[in-house]
Each structure stands twice: as C-alpha cells, then as structure tokens.
Design a protein around this motif. Structure first.
Motif: not given
Length: 157
Positions: A43, A51, A54-55, A65, A145-146
């Motif tokens: 990040s 991303v 949200t994770w 990751c 993530h979304n």
C-alpha cells in the motif's frame, strides 16, 4: 595435495567468513521477501491505497497480500511472479496510469482462485468447485477489495 594444506588458519577464517556472509545474505533476502509480501509495502504505492484500505476492513485482513496474490506451489514460481508483477506495478505507478479500478489479469485471477481453493478446500470439498477449473472470483469478486467503499477523509482548512 593433502587436506591439511587446506585447513590452515587463514583458510578456515575465509571459510567461516564466507559462511557468515552467506547466512547474513539469506537473512536479509528472507526478511526483504517477507516485508515485500505485507500490506504496508504493497500500500505504499498511491494506486494500491484504496485496495489496501478495503482489504483492511474485510474478513481476510489477517492474510498478507502475497498469501492471496502469489502462487504457493514452489519458491521459484513465487519469486518469478513476484518480480514480474512488481516490475509491472512499479512501471505503472511511475507513469501514474493505473485505472481507478484495478483488474486482475487472467494469470493473476488463476493464482487468486487457486489460493482461494487452497485455503477453502474443506468448505468447497463437496461442491463443483472442488473439481477445479472454477472461478471463485466470478461470484466473489467484491469479497475483499470492492465490497466496502472507503471514503477518503476530506480536510477543510
């Protein structure tokens, strides 16, 4: 040549120094690889901040990751994919041409799906997913993530 010719004090010192240098090199490489798999590293790029945010609020925040986005079949494959995607991400970060919504390539999707099945093998054991060839992300693409929209903090000065 006799063995004692190779075991003089100078030779033993060089061998010992070589072993210490090799151990230090492996420790630094292993530490760097572990750091490069975590969210703090990933990040640090502007394009990955949303991303990562949200994770962080997802049910999978305990995983790195690399746990999801890198293959786990062998270290050579993992390092190849890590270097390939790292160069790709660095290139696009430098150019600042990442789209607002980052999408997985077909290869990256296959790796993520494989890792989903690796971790959730027991859960999907009696379903068609267990046979392989299925895309977990087809139905669960927003799971990590979304799903949750993270609003940027607006500062008024």
């Amino acid at each position: 040549m006799e063995l004692k010719n190779y075991l003089d004090k100078k030779s033993l010192t060089l061998i010992l120094l070589g072993m210490v240098a090799a151990f230090a090199g492996l420790a630094v490489a292993g530490g760097g690889m572990a750091y490069a798999d975590n969210a703090a590293f990933c990040s640090s790029c502007h394009s990955m901040q949303r991303v990562a945010a949200t994770w962080q609020v997802s049910n999978h925040r305990q995983f790195t990751c690399g746990d999801c986005h890198l293959p786990h079949d062998n270290i050579v494959h993992k390092m190849y994919v890590k270097s390939q995607t790292g160069m790709h991400d660095t290139y696009h970060e430098f150019l600042r041409d990442y789209p607002d919504t980052i999408k997985l390539t077909a290869n990256a999707r296959a790796i993520v799906d494989s890792n989903c099945l690796r971790c959730h093998a027991y859960t999907v054991g009696n379903t068609p997913l267990a046979a392989g060839g299925q895309q977990c992300t087809k139905c669960h693409r927003g799971m990590i993530h979304n799903q949750i929209v993270v609003k940027e903090e607006v500062r008024v000065e």
